[in-house]
Scaffold this motif. Structure first.
Motif, PDB file in Angstrom:
ATOM      1  N   PRO A 284     -41.373  13.469  41.304  1.00 25.21           N
ATOM      2  CA  PRO A 284     -41.468  14.639  40.420  1.00 25.21           C
ATOM      3  C   PRO A 284     -42.103  14.236  39.089  1.00 25.21           C
ATOM      4  CG  PRO A 284     -39.285  14.480  41.402  1.00 25.21           C
ATOM      5  CD  PRO A 284     -39.987  13.201  41.734  1.00 25.21           C
ATOM      6  N   MET A 285     -42.994  15.055  38.604  1.00 34.68           N
ATOM      7  CA  MET A 285     -43.781  14.708  37.409  1.00 34.68           C
ATOM      8  C   MET A 285     -43.137  15.251  36.145  1.00 34.68           C
ATOM      9  SD  MET A 285     -47.792  15.537  36.577  1.00 34.68           S
ATOM     10  CE  MET A 285     -48.388  14.462  37.890  1.00 34.68           C
ATOM     11  N   ARG A 286     -42.799  14.354  35.252  1.00 35.52           N
ATOM     12  CA  ARG A 286     -42.334  14.748  33.916  1.00 35.52           C
ATOM     13  C   ARG A 286     -43.565  14.857  33.010  1.00 35.52           C
ATOM     14  NH1 ARG A 286     -38.292  10.539  35.010  1.00 35.52           N
ATOM     15  NH2 ARG A 286     -36.209  11.446  35.276  1.00 35.52           N
ATOM     16  N   ILE A 287     -44.360  15.883  33.228  1.00 40.07           N
ATOM     17  CA  ILE A 287     -45.642  15.966  32.526  1.00 40.07           C
ATOM     18  C   ILE A 287     -45.471  16.157  31.025  1.00 40.07           C
ATOM     19  CG2 ILE A 287     -45.962  18.475  32.827  1.00 40.07           C
ATOM     20  CD1 ILE A 287     -48.993  17.707  33.376  1.00 40.07           C
ATOM     21  N   THR A 288     -44.368  16.769  30.599  1.00 39.49           N
ATOM     22  CA  THR A 288     -44.151  16.955  29.166  1.00 39.49           C
ATOM     23  C   THR A 288     -43.978  15.610  28.470  1.00 39.49           C
ATOM     24  OG1 THR A 288     -43.169  19.113  29.603  1.00 39.49           O
ATOM     25  CG2 THR A 288     -42.724  18.152  27.457  1.00 39.49           C
ATOM     26  N   ASN A 289     -43.354  14.647  29.155  1.00 43.50           N
ATOM     27  CA  ASN A 289     -43.228  13.307  28.590  1.00 43.50           C
ATOM     28  C   ASN A 289     -44.599  12.671  28.382  1.00 43.50           C
ATOM     29  OD1 ASN A 289     -40.755  14.031  30.181  1.00 43.50           O
ATOM     30  ND2 ASN A 289     -39.984  12.159  29.231  1.00 43.50           N
ATOM     31  N   LEU A 290     -45.512  12.923  29.318  1.00 47.52           N
ATOM     32  CA  LEU A 290     -46.871  12.396  29.173  1.00 47.52           C
ATOM     33  C   LEU A 290     -47.591  13.061  28.000  1.00 47.52           C
ATOM     34  CD1 LEU A 290     -47.937  12.362  32.942  1.00 47.52           C
ATOM     35  CD2 LEU A 290     -47.026  10.460  31.593  1.00 47.52           C
ATOM     36  N   ILE A 291     -47.416  14.379  27.894  1.00 48.96           N
ATOM     37  CA  ILE A 291     -48.062  15.135  26.822  1.00 48.96           C
ATOM     38  C   ILE A 291     -47.625  14.612  25.450  1.00 48.96           C
ATOM     39  CG2 ILE A 291     -48.190  17.416  25.726  1.00 48.96           C
ATOM     40  CD1 ILE A 291     -49.813  17.228  28.314  1.00 48.96           C
ATOM     41  N   ALA A 292     -46.352  14.227  25.333  1.00 46.68           N
ATOM     42  CA  ALA A 292     -45.825  13.765  24.048  1.00 46.68           C
ATOM     43  C   ALA A 292     -46.496  12.489  23.570  1.00 46.68           C
ATOM     44  CB  ALA A 292     -44.317  13.552  24.150  1.00 46.68           C
TER      45      ALA A 292
ATOM     46  N   GLN B  12     -43.928  26.907  47.743  1.00 48.07           N
ATOM     47  CA  GLN B  12     -44.364  25.565  48.120  1.00 48.07           C
ATOM     48  C   GLN B  12     -43.925  24.526  47.085  1.00 48.07           C
ATOM     49  OE1 GLN B  12     -46.377  28.212  47.677  1.00 48.07           O
ATOM     50  NE2 GLN B  12     -47.657  28.553  49.468  1.00 48.07           N
ATOM     51  N   MET B  13     -44.008  23.254  47.476  1.00 52.38           N
ATOM     52  CA  MET B  13     -43.700  22.161  46.572  1.00 52.38           C
ATOM     53  C   MET B  13     -44.685  22.148  45.410  1.00 52.38           C
ATOM     54  SD  MET B  13     -43.780  18.043  47.210  1.00 52.38           S
ATOM     55  CE  MET B  13     -45.544  17.983  46.845  1.00 52.38           C
ATOM     56  N   ALA B  14     -44.162  21.915  44.209  1.00 48.86           N
ATOM     57  CA  ALA B  14     -44.983  21.764  43.004  1.00 48.86           C
ATOM     58  C   ALA B  14     -44.875  20.318  42.527  1.00 48.86           C
ATOM     59  CB  ALA B  14     -44.486  22.721  41.918  1.00 48.86           C
ATOM     60  N   PRO B  15     -45.702  19.906  41.579  1.00 48.43           N
ATOM     61  CA  PRO B  15     -45.575  18.544  41.046  1.00 48.43           C
ATOM     62  C   PRO B  15     -44.193  18.258  40.465  1.00 48.43           C
ATOM     63  CG  PRO B  15     -47.667  19.495  40.387  1.00 48.43           C
ATOM     64  CD  PRO B  15     -46.876  20.597  41.019  1.00 48.43           C
ATOM     65  N   THR B  16     -43.514  19.295  39.994  1.00 49.95           N
ATOM     66  CA  THR B  16     -42.207  19.125  39.353  1.00 49.95           C
ATOM     67  C   THR B  16     -41.034  19.294  40.314  1.00 49.95           C
ATOM     68  OG1 THR B  16     -42.340  21.456  38.721  1.00 49.95           O
ATOM     69  CG2 THR B  16     -43.035  19.837  37.084  1.00 49.95           C
ATOM     70  N   THR B  17     -41.290  19.572  41.591  1.00 49.16           N
ATOM     71  CA  THR B  17     -40.222  19.706  42.579  1.00 49.16           C
ATOM     72  C   THR B  17     -39.412  18.414  42.636  1.00 49.16           C
ATOM     73  OG1 THR B  17     -41.518  21.258  43.909  1.00 49.16           O
ATOM     74  CG2 THR B  17     -39.734  20.093  45.028  1.00 49.16           C
ATOM     75  N   LEU B  18     -38.092  18.543  42.602  1.00 48.31           N
ATOM     76  CA  LEU B  18     -37.229  17.364  42.574  1.00 48.31           C
ATOM     77  C   LEU B  18     -37.190  16.653  43.921  1.00 48.31           C
ATOM     78  CD1 LEU B  18     -34.165  18.720  40.552  1.00 48.31           C
ATOM     79  CD2 LEU B  18     -36.145  17.446  39.699  1.00 48.31           C
ATOM     80  N   GLU B  19     -36.863  15.363  43.893  1.00 49.60           N
ATOM     81  CA  GLU B  19     -36.708  14.588  45.116  1.00 49.60           C
ATOM     82  C   GLU B  19     -35.596  15.198  45.973  1.00 49.60           C
ATOM     83  OE1 GLU B  19     -35.891   9.955  46.528  1.00 49.60           O
ATOM     84  OE2 GLU B  19     -35.978  10.482  44.384  1.00 49.60           O
ATOM     85  N   GLY B  20     -35.872  15.399  47.260  1.00 48.11           N
ATOM     86  CA  GLY B  20     -34.904  15.991  48.168  1.00 48.11           C
ATOM     87  C   GLY B  20     -34.859  17.507  48.154  1.00 48.11           C
TER      88      GLY B  20
END
Length: 261
Positions: free
Chosen positions: A166-174, A140-148
């Motif tokens: 798509p969520m770049r969650i590591t950027n948020l964590i930083a 299934q689709m995940a938060p990090t699944t790319l557009e398209g």
């Protein structure tokens, strides 16, 4: 010369670390999990911290990690590994505690746990395997699944109007003050494996030095979920995943400081 003389351990280029068990891995051919398991087992052995190490594995493809690395493990409910690791680390402040999580687990159902654990600066390592899909439960689709990107729940590709970005969650964590080291790596090449091992070693040392949370994302493949061969998966990752999730360090500082690159 007899073949058994040639195959003596001292003549082998690669010797399996004693921390990797003899249990055959269940991961699909080409999966990145096995490589990351190997790196972690080597580092824990080389750094002499087997007796101090406690891993936390939640639901997903990584749930059977305890079968492969000979250390203490604790299972956690889906997404709750950072909360469980917080309790373990606080009760055992001299232990090396780490979570091992996939993108559906960490960035979706576990988004609250990971953000608050990192914001508190819990003295743990988070290993984040990002293959852009729910690998174990049907693709299934995940938060990090790319557009398209086509998945079982986005058969016509991820549509940002319907599914968000798509969520770049590591950027948020930083951005969080409790994190001391945040990096994004990959293990699809020999050079990538070496860089990832250096990053994980630094992250482990940070935990031992009580510098707060270290977070290592590994951009990975899921050839079964992506419906590709291992070779095609690596090529697709290089051409699609890595441009959106570029590799390298995002933050390298002591606890409480912002020092993103």
């Amino acid at each position: 010369m007899d073949i058994q003389d040639i195959l003596k351990p001292e003549n082998l280029v690669y010797q399996k670390t004693k921390l990797l068990t003899d249990t055959p891995m269940h991961y699909c051919p080409g999966c990145s999990h096995g490589v990351v398991h190997k790196i972690l087992a080597e580092l824990i052995d080389e750094m002499g911290i087997q007796e101090r190490s406690i891993g936390v594995a939640p639901v997903g493809c990584a749930v059977f990690a305890y079968n492969y690395i000979d250390i203490d493990w604790q299972e956690a409910a889906h997404g709750r590994a950072p909360a469980v690791a917080t309790g373990i680390s606080r009760v055992n402040p001299d232990a090396f505690v780490f979570t091992y999580q996939g993108d559906g687990d960490l960035a979706s159902i576990g988004a609250a746990e990971i953000m608050h654990a990192c914001n508190r600066g819990e003295n743990i390592l988070v290993v984040f395997i990002n293959n852009g899909i729910y690998g174990m439960t049907g693709g299934q689709m995940a938060p990090t699944t790319l557009e398209g990107m086509v998945t079982a729940t986005t058969p016509y590709g991820r549509n940002t109007d319907l599914n968000g970005y798509p969520m770049r969650i590591t950027n948020l964590i930083a951005q969080l003050p409790g994190t001391s080291y945040v990096t994004r790596q990959a293990v699809h090449t020999a050079g990538g494996v070496r860089k990832c091992k250096r990053a994980l070693k630094k992250a482990i040392q940070n935990v031992l030095d009580k510098k707060g949370t270290s977070f290592v994302e590994v951009v990975s493949t899921c050839n079964s979920g992506w419906k590709m061969s291992p070779v095609a998966s690596n090529k697709w990752m290089e051409e699609n995943m890595i441009p959106y999730y570029p590799l390298g360090d995002m933050k390298d500082s002591v606890k409480g400081e912002h020092s993103e690159n």
